[in-house]
Design a protein around this motif. Structure first.
Motif, short mmCIF file in Angstrom:
data_model
loop_
_atom_site.label_atom_id
_atom_site.label_comp_id
_atom_site.label_asym_id
_atom_site.label_seq_id
_atom_site.Cartn_x
_atom_site.Cartn_y
_atom_site.Cartn_z
N LYS A 185 0.98 -1.19 0.18
CA LYS A 185 0.06 -0.02 0.12
C LYS A 185 0.56 1.23 0.05
O LYS A 185 0.67 2.26 -0.80
CB LYS A 185 -0.90 0.07 1.19
N ASP A 186 1.89 1.19 0.77
CA ASP A 186 2.67 2.28 0.76
C ASP A 186 3.40 2.72 -0.46
O ASP A 186 3.65 3.79 -0.98
CB ASP A 186 4.05 2.17 1.83
N TRP A 187 3.78 1.60 -1.30
CA TRP A 187 4.40 1.89 -2.60
C TRP A 187 3.08 2.26 -3.56
O TRP A 187 3.51 3.44 -4.24
CB TRP A 187 5.00 0.60 -3.39
N GLU A 188 2.26 1.69 -3.38
CA GLU A 188 0.82 2.19 -4.38
C GLU A 188 0.46 3.75 -4.16
O GLU A 188 -0.02 4.27 -4.95
CB GLU A 188 -0.25 1.27 -4.28
N GLU A 189 0.77 4.18 -2.88
CA GLU A 189 0.29 5.45 -2.39
C GLU A 189 1.62 6.48 -2.34
O GLU A 189 1.28 7.41 -1.60
CB GLU A 189 -0.55 5.50 -1.23
N ILE A 190 2.71 6.09 -2.81
CA ILE A 190 3.76 6.96 -2.50
C ILE A 190 3.56 8.39 -3.06
O ILE A 190 3.10 8.65 -4.22
CB ILE A 190 5.17 6.29 -3.15
N THR A 191 3.97 9.64 -2.14
CA THR A 191 3.84 10.88 -2.68
C THR A 191 5.31 11.28 -2.97
O THR A 191 6.22 10.73 -3.06
CB THR A 191 3.38 11.78 -1.26
N GLU A 192 5.15 12.62 -3.79
CA GLU A 192 6.29 13.20 -4.12
C GLU A 192 7.35 13.54 -3.02
O GLU A 192 8.50 13.26 -3.08
CB GLU A 192 5.80 14.42 -4.81
N GLU A 193 6.77 13.83 -1.96
CA GLU A 193 7.48 14.20 -0.75
C GLU A 193 8.49 12.88 -0.30
O GLU A 193 9.52 12.73 -0.06
CB GLU A 193 6.88 14.60 0.49
N THR A 194 7.79 11.99 -0.03
CA THR A 194 8.29 10.49 0.32
C THR A 194 9.25 10.08 -0.61
O THR A 194 10.29 9.39 -0.46
CB THR A 194 7.33 9.31 0.44
N PHE A 195 9.13 10.00 -2.19
CA PHE A 195 9.85 9.87 -3.11
C PHE A 195 11.19 10.77 -3.14
O PHE A 195 12.07 9.99 -3.09
CB PHE A 195 9.03 10.18 -4.36
N LYS A 196 10.93 11.89 -2.94
CA LYS A 196 12.29 12.81 -2.82
C LYS A 196 13.11 12.48 -1.68
O LYS A 196 14.33 12.40 -1.74
CB LYS A 196 11.90 14.40 -2.91
N LYS A 197 12.62 12.23 -0.57
CA LYS A 197 13.20 11.91 0.77
C LYS A 197 13.77 10.33 0.55
O LYS A 197 14.82 10.22 1.00
CB LYS A 197 11.90 11.98 1.96
N GLY A 198 13.03 9.44 0.14
CA GLY A 198 13.51 8.28 0.14
C GLY A 198 14.45 7.75 -0.97
O GLY A 198 15.23 7.06 -0.65
N PHE A 199 14.75 8.76 -2.00
CA PHE A 199 15.58 8.33 -3.08
C PHE A 199 16.35 9.45 -3.25
O PHE A 199 16.79 9.80 -4.46
CB PHE A 199 14.77 7.76 -4.37
N LYS A 200 16.40 10.40 -2.40
CA LYS A 200 17.29 11.56 -2.45
C LYS A 200 18.78 11.40 -3.07
O LYS A 200 19.09 11.96 -4.04
CB LYS A 200 17.50 12.28 -0.88
N ASN A 201 19.58 10.24 -2.79
CA ASN A 201 20.79 9.84 -3.50
C ASN A 201 20.85 8.62 -4.15
O ASN A 201 21.73 8.03 -4.01
CB ASN A 201 21.79 9.96 -2.40
N SER A 202 19.85 8.46 -4.88
CA SER A 202 19.46 7.01 -5.17
C SER A 202 19.29 7.19 -6.98
O SER A 202 18.81 8.34 -7.32
CB SER A 202 18.11 6.52 -4.84
N ALA A 203 19.81 6.31 -7.64
CA ALA A 203 19.54 5.97 -9.04
C ALA A 203 18.05 6.17 -9.52
O ALA A 203 17.64 6.41 -10.55
CB ALA A 203 20.19 4.97 -9.78
N VAL A 204 17.27 5.75 -8.47
CA VAL A 204 15.68 5.72 -8.64
C VAL A 204 15.18 7.03 -9.15
O VAL A 204 14.20 7.18 -9.78
CB VAL A 204 15.03 5.22 -7.43
#
Length: 115
Positions: free
Chosen positions: A79-98
């Motif tokens: 559910k977290d993946w399906e509802e991921i927000t821009e804020e969560t994406f930016k925070k979680g993948f800050k230094n990531s190739a994702v």
């Protein structure tokens, strides 16, 4: 034989146009429907060829903390993946190739994996 999309067409030859990494990272359009059901749970890239490559039997575990996944992301539910927000994406993948696929691309990939 291990490649889920049959992108490895011969020894030392990969057809990049069939590769899950191409579809989930590089492709900016919709993923072709004929690939449905072939991605297992790969939402960004794929490591099957690395897992089965005979040369990788010589590899050693790394000790580089920057290569470790973000623990917060590892605890995400479906559910977290399906509802991921821009804020969560930016925070979680800050230094990531994702980041290369952007949030819209990641959501496209996640939605493609749904049954």
């Amino acid at each position: 034989d291990a490649c889920p999309t049959e992108a490895i067409v011969a020894s030392y030859i990969v057809d990049g146009s069939k590769c899950i990494s191409y579809f989930t990272i590089e492709l900016k359009d919709n993923i072709p429907l004929e690939m449905k059901g072939k991605f297992d749970d790969w939402a960004f890239g794929c490591d099957v060829c690395q897992d089965v490559c005979p040369w990788n039997k010589f590899s050693k575990p790394h000790n580089e903390p920057l290569f470790n996944p973000n623990p917060e992301i590892l605890s995400f539910s479906k559910k977290d993946w399906e509802e991921i927000t821009e804020e969560t994406f930016k925070k979680g993948f800050k230094n990531s190739a994702v980041k290369r696929t952007k949030l819209a691309g990641l959501k496209r990939n996640i939605n493609f994996l749904k049954d």
